[in-house]
Motif scaffolding. Structure first.
Motif, mmCIF file in Angstrom:
data_model
loop_
_atom_site.group_PDB
_atom_site.id
_atom_site.type_symbol
_atom_site.label_atom_id
_atom_site.label_comp_id
_atom_site.label_asym_id
_atom_site.label_seq_id
_atom_site.Cartn_x
_atom_site.Cartn_y
_atom_site.Cartn_z
ATOM 1 N N GLN A 2 2.097 2.992 5.196
ATOM 2 C CA GLN A 2 2.310 2.235 3.749
ATOM 3 C C GLN A 2 1.529 0.845 3.934
ATOM 4 O OE1 GLN A 2 4.537 3.078 1.346
ATOM 5 N NE2 GLN A 2 5.514 4.767 2.037
ATOM 6 N N ASP A 3 1.046 0.501 2.644
ATOM 7 C CA ASP A 3 0.333 -0.672 2.414
ATOM 8 C C ASP A 3 1.297 -1.845 2.632
ATOM 9 O OD1 ASP A 3 1.671 -1.000 0.110
ATOM 10 O OD2 ASP A 3 -0.059 -0.788 -1.273
ATOM 11 N N THR A 61 2.790 -3.531 0.632
ATOM 12 C CA THR A 61 3.964 -3.551 -0.436
ATOM 13 C C THR A 61 5.106 -2.626 0.034
ATOM 14 O OG1 THR A 61 2.592 -3.994 -2.207
ATOM 15 C CG2 THR A 61 4.466 -2.935 -2.768
ATOM 16 N N SER A 82 6.989 1.300 -0.156
ATOM 17 C CA SER A 82 7.627 2.043 -0.952
ATOM 18 C C SER A 82 6.752 3.095 -1.652
ATOM 19 C CB SER A 82 8.632 1.236 -2.121
ATOM 20 O OG SER A 82 9.353 0.425 -1.504
ATOM 21 N N ARG A 83 5.592 3.565 -1.211
ATOM 22 C CA ARG A 83 4.811 4.538 -1.734
ATOM 23 C C ARG A 83 5.451 5.916 -1.293
ATOM 24 N NH1 ARG A 83 2.396 0.543 -4.786
ATOM 25 N NH2 ARG A 83 1.247 -0.903 -3.560
ATOM 26 N N ALA A 86 7.104 -1.757 4.418
ATOM 27 C CA ALA A 86 5.817 -2.337 4.137
ATOM 28 C C ALA A 86 5.008 -2.020 5.559
ATOM 29 C CB ALA A 86 5.632 -3.802 3.903
#
Length: 177
Positions: free
Chosen positions: A124-125, A127, A129-130, A152
């Protein structure tokens, strides 16, 4: 390059290796001979027949024999380019890493070969929540694709084995970090 109009045919002496070797004095320097019992070409160099085929040292890995390795074998981890749809090229590597900068689809890979296996690290980057959807070749237990960790910088891993040209058996291990 065009074929020359006047050519000299090449004649190759044929016989068993033993017969050719015993007739070395009849051969000219640089003459090519074919050992019918070995299915090999040789060239007369000095007082010997020298094989024209390269031979590998016994310590080299080959693709047509079972082998035991006495040292660790490694494959690189290839970075997949992030985008709305990510299509891995399975000819490029066995192991991959993909940092998700948005909701993505991991499409059916190209160049599948039955028996290939490896891992895909999904990160995940900053941020988080992808989400990740999977192409139709990806087969998970119970026919249910995993829900990735959402924190994150979270790391999940998909381990896979290519079963056929249209089936990749996959298992997810979630929340590494």
């Amino acid at each position: 390059m065009p074929t020359p109009a006047s050519r000299t045919p090449v004649r190759v002496a044929r016989g068993t290796y033993s017969n050719l070797n015993s007739s070395l004095s009849d051969l000219q320097e640089g003459e090519i001979v074919y050992a019918t019992d070995q299915d090999k070409l040789y060239v007369k160099e000095g007082s010997a027949l020298v094989s024209t085929q390269a031979s590998l040292p016994a310590t080299n890995a080959v693709t047509d024999a079972a082998q035991t390795f006495t040292a660790a074998q490694r494959g690189t981890i290839t970075t997949l380019t992030d985008g709305a749809t990510v299509t891995p090229d399975f000819a490029a590597s066995n192991n991959y890493v993909l940092t998700l900068a948005g909701n993505r689809t991991l499409a059916n890979p190209t160049n599948l070969t039955a028996g290939q296996s490896g891992s895909i690290f999904l990160v995940q980057d900053g941020t988080g929540s992808r989400t990740l959807a999977f192409g139709t070749y990806w087969d998970f237990v119970g026919a249910v694709a995993p829900t990735l960790s959402t924190a994150a910088s979270a790391v999940d891993r998909i381990d896979y084995v290519v079963r056929s040209a249209t089936s990749i058996h996959a298992v997810a291990t979630l929340a590494y970090s």
